[in-house]
Write a protein that holds these residues in place. Structure first.
Motif, PDB file in Angstrom:
ATOM      1  N   GLU A 182       0.863  -1.184   0.000  1.00  0.00           N
ATOM      2  CA  GLU A 182       0.000   0.000   0.000  1.00  0.00           C
ATOM      3  C   GLU A 182       0.896   1.229   0.000  1.00  0.00           C
ATOM      4  O   GLU A 182       1.941   1.251   0.654  1.00  0.00           O
ATOM      5  CB  GLU A 182      -0.914   0.001   1.236  1.00  0.00           C
ATOM      6  N   TRP A 184       1.471   5.274   0.774  1.00  0.00           N
ATOM      7  CA  TRP A 184       1.029   6.274   1.734  1.00  0.00           C
ATOM      8  C   TRP A 184       1.787   7.572   1.497  1.00  0.00           C
ATOM      9  O   TRP A 184       2.893   7.550   0.957  1.00  0.00           O
ATOM     10  CB  TRP A 184       1.358   5.845   3.180  1.00  0.00           C
ATOM     11  N   MET A 193      -0.568   9.955   8.568  1.00  0.00           N
ATOM     12  CA  MET A 193      -0.393   9.157   7.344  1.00  0.00           C
ATOM     13  C   MET A 193      -1.695   9.075   6.585  1.00  0.00           C
ATOM     14  O   MET A 193      -2.753   8.904   7.165  1.00  0.00           O
ATOM     15  CB  MET A 193      -0.013   7.723   7.707  1.00  0.00           C
ATOM     16  N   LEU A 194      -1.601   9.170   5.268  1.00  0.00           N
ATOM     17  CA  LEU A 194      -2.782   8.998   4.423  1.00  0.00           C
ATOM     18  C   LEU A 194      -2.549   7.839   3.474  1.00  0.00           C
ATOM     19  O   LEU A 194      -1.609   7.871   2.683  1.00  0.00           O
ATOM     20  CB  LEU A 194      -3.020  10.256   3.594  1.00  0.00           C
ATOM     21  N   PRO A 195      -3.403   6.820   3.550  1.00  0.00           N
ATOM     22  CA  PRO A 195      -3.265   5.737   2.583  1.00  0.00           C
ATOM     23  C   PRO A 195      -3.776   6.206   1.221  1.00  0.00           C
ATOM     24  O   PRO A 195      -4.830   6.835   1.131  1.00  0.00           O
ATOM     25  CB  PRO A 195      -4.170   4.637   3.160  1.00  0.00           C
ATOM     26  N   LEU A 196      -3.030   5.925   0.166  1.00  0.00           N
ATOM     27  CA  LEU A 196      -3.456   6.343  -1.173  1.00  0.00           C
ATOM     28  C   LEU A 196      -4.011   5.188  -1.987  1.00  0.00           C
ATOM     29  O   LEU A 196      -4.759   5.395  -2.936  1.00  0.00           O
ATOM     30  CB  LEU A 196      -2.282   6.979  -1.925  1.00  0.00           C
TER      31      LEU A 196
ATOM     32  N   ARG B   8      -9.202  12.997   3.086  1.00  0.00           N
ATOM     33  CA  ARG B   8      -9.599  12.398   4.342  1.00  0.00           C
ATOM     34  C   ARG B   8      -8.678  12.853   5.450  1.00  0.00           C
ATOM     35  O   ARG B   8      -7.589  13.335   5.199  1.00  0.00           O
ATOM     36  CB  ARG B   8      -9.535  10.875   4.237  1.00  0.00           C
ATOM     37  N   GLU B   9      -9.124  12.656   6.645  1.00  0.00           N
ATOM     38  CA  GLU B   9      -8.230  12.932   7.765  1.00  0.00           C
ATOM     39  C   GLU B   9      -7.126  11.895   7.771  1.00  0.00           C
ATOM     40  O   GLU B   9      -7.351  10.732   7.469  1.00  0.00           O
ATOM     41  CB  GLU B   9      -9.000  12.797   9.079  1.00  0.00           C
ATOM     42  N   PRO B  10      -5.940  12.320   8.114  1.00  0.00           N
ATOM     43  CA  PRO B  10      -4.860  11.339   8.141  1.00  0.00           C
ATOM     44  C   PRO B  10      -5.054  10.354   9.275  1.00  0.00           C
ATOM     45  O   PRO B  10      -5.684  10.651  10.278  1.00  0.00           O
ATOM     46  CB  PRO B  10      -3.614  12.196   8.384  1.00  0.00           C
ATOM     47  N   ILE B  11      -4.498   9.186   9.091  1.00  0.00           N
ATOM     48  CA  ILE B  11      -4.383   8.267  10.219  1.00  0.00           C
ATOM     49  C   ILE B  11      -3.274   8.816  11.091  1.00  0.00           C
ATOM     50  O   ILE B  11      -2.206   9.149  10.601  1.00  0.00           O
ATOM     51  CB  ILE B  11      -4.010   6.867   9.711  1.00  0.00           C
ATOM     52  N   MET B  12      -3.544   8.947  12.359  1.00  0.00           N
ATOM     53  CA  MET B  12      -2.479   9.390  13.239  1.00  0.00           C
ATOM     54  C   MET B  12      -1.867   8.158  13.874  1.00  0.00           C
ATOM     55  O   MET B  12      -2.549   7.323  14.435  1.00  0.00           O
ATOM     56  CB  MET B  12      -3.018  10.326  14.326  1.00  0.00           C
ATOM     57  N   ARG B  38     -12.975  -2.650  -0.298  1.00  0.00           N
ATOM     58  CA  ARG B  38     -12.362  -3.434   0.785  1.00  0.00           C
ATOM     59  C   ARG B  38     -13.246  -4.623   1.162  1.00  0.00           C
ATOM     60  O   ARG B  38     -12.753  -5.665   1.553  1.00  0.00           O
ATOM     61  CB  ARG B  38     -12.111  -2.532   1.994  1.00  0.00           C
TER      62      ARG B  38
END
Ligand SMILES: [Zn+2]
Lengths: 245, 215
Positions: A182, A184, A193-196, B8-12, B38
């Motif tokens: 994946e 990011w 972090m943003l998954p792309l 989107r908001e980032p995963i922190m 998914r």
């Protein structure tokens, strides 16, 4: 007088109003009416209010999810109605991922590569505008991805004609079983972090969200994600590059 | 499927320390298409997200069919379990996940009706026999509707796009062919010929396999 067309008879079976001429014919023609009757059984059985598109949400009681989880063995849980926000950046006592050192890489400035990239995305929208975030004003921001010896590659930010951006990822890495790669973007503190999207070995593009400030998320990272349904970063990175380096 | 992605908001979190606390939810709210992808890929979290988003819709339909209570809850459960175990058949590019769930819900509702109908007929037949009433089964042919409905929903599953979407708009959203053309952006003539061919196909299915024939 001419019979109604098959299309008109189908519309009549759905109880649509026909133009006046056809309507008059239908009223007087036994064979057209018989055809409508035959076509009408399916809509009469299915076009009932009980099966219509849903209108009102009725939240099911909690035991419904419990039964679904029991039947499927799924351990993920839906949020209740007071969504829990994950506490940001609290390192777990027992890190779940491999600790990998971060190295910054110089960005290779390759105008010929840029031209190739522009050609490659024409199918997705002609490239007429260019990004010039780099101090060299090159047409495409390109970064080498490198971290572990098993994987390498490049990531190119490409601006399409409509102003949207994609990241073209060229990944040279082994194929995975029971896991996937994946890509990011990550901030400099390696916290946000943003998954792309999912990537595979080879060349592909992933969309960059509108409004994403790449100067805030300058690190491009490729992770190995197990098929565990957990949307967070696995902690195992195989390739990474710094768009600002 | 194109269209800009919303930011989107980032995963922190940290790469070095991935703290996923079981039972808590990620701060990321994936969009519907992402949940669909998914889900198709078999990510368990996607089932939970799908439930969060659409269990109310599915249960709402079941409540409309059966009233609130165990029957509606049972149908809701069956829909999500069937969707999950049958996820290999879900094509995210063909239809949004909620539409697919609603389609399964229609099946489950029709199945439950057919089952009730069968039980009722069996009870009636038993009573007829016990009372030695002449005339045989009193309801032969009369209750073909419940089983025919199951057949027809099955036939809808075999339609490709755009035929399926078009007939669903006609049947379940009560749109005219002109409204469907407007909604889908397809020419009127195309909509009309698809409607015609689909109704013929459904009629044929009833003629070949219909309950009335075998009653
Ligand atoms: Zn006629």
């Amino acid at each position: 007088m001419q019979h109604c067309t098959p299309e008109q008879l189908a519309l009549a079976a759905l109880r649509e109003t026909l133009p006046a001429n056809e309507d008059a014919h239908l009223a007087s023609c036994g064979s057209c009416r018989a055809e409508v009757t035959a076509l009408r059984r399916a809509p009469e059985l299915l076009a009932v209010p009980h099966l219509a598109a849903p209108v009102d949400d009725v939240p099911p009681p909690p035991q419904v999810w419990q039964a679904i989880a029991a039947a499927t063995g799924v351990t993920a849980t839906p949020a209740d109605h007071s969504p829990v926000r994950a506490a940001p950046a609290t390192p777990a006592a027992d890190p779940g991922g491999t600790v990998v050192p971060f190295r910054s890489r110089r960005r290779p400035v390759l105008l010929t590569a840029a031209a190739v990239v522009a050609g490659a995305v024409v199918g997705a929208g002609a490239v007429t505008a260019v990004q010039s975030t780099g101090e060299d004003g090159d047409s495409v921001t390109s970064v080498a991805l490198d971290l572990l010896p098993e994987a390498s590659g490049t990531a190119d930010v490409v601006v399409r004609g409509d102003g949207s951006r994609v990241l073209q990822v060229d990944l040279d890495a082994p194929a995975l079983e029971d896991a996937y790669y994946e890509v990011w973007v990550i901030d400099r503190s390696v916290q946000g972090m943003l998954p792309l999207g999912v990537v595979t070995p080879g060349t592909q593009t992933v969309e960059l969200p509108d409004g994403l400030d790449l100067s805030e998320y300058p690190l491009v990272d490729v992770s190995v994600e197990p098929l565990d349904g957990d949307p967070t970063h696995s902690g195992v990175s195989v390739a990474r590059g710094d768009l600002d380096a | 499927m194109s269209g800009a992605l919303a930011l989107r908001e980032p995963i922190m979190g940290s790469v070095q320390a991935v703290g996923h606390v079981p039972g808590t939810r990620s701060v990321v709210d994936p969009d519907d298409a992402e949940i669909g992808r998914r889900f198709a890929a078999g990510e368990e979290q996607a089932l939970a997200w799908a439930y969060e988003q659409w269990a109310g819709q599915v249960h709402g339909m079941a409540v409309r069919a059966f009233g609130p209570g165990p029957d509606a809850e049972d149908v809701t459960q069956q829909v999500f379990v069937a969707a999950w175990t049958g996820r290999a058949r879900y094509r995210p590019d063909d239809s949004p996940l909620p539409a697919w769930l609603v389609g399964i819900c229609r099946h489950k509702i029709a199945d439950a009706w057919a089952k009730r109908d069968k039980q009722r007929r069996e009870a009636e037949a038993a009573m007829t026999e016990a009372q030695a009433r002449p005339g045989g089964p009193v309801t032969a042919g009369v209750d073909a509707a419940a089983t025919d409905r199951v057949l027809l929903l099955d036939e809808l599953d075999h339609l490709g796009q755009p035929q399926r979407g078009i007939i669903e708009l006609a049947f379940f959203e009560d749109l005219t062919h002109a409204q469907i053309a407007e909604r889908t952006g397809l020419p009127l003539g195309t909509i009309k010929s698809h409607i015609r061919r689909t109704l013929e196909r459904l009629r044929t299915r009833l003629e070949v396999d219909g309950a009335a024939l075998h009653a």
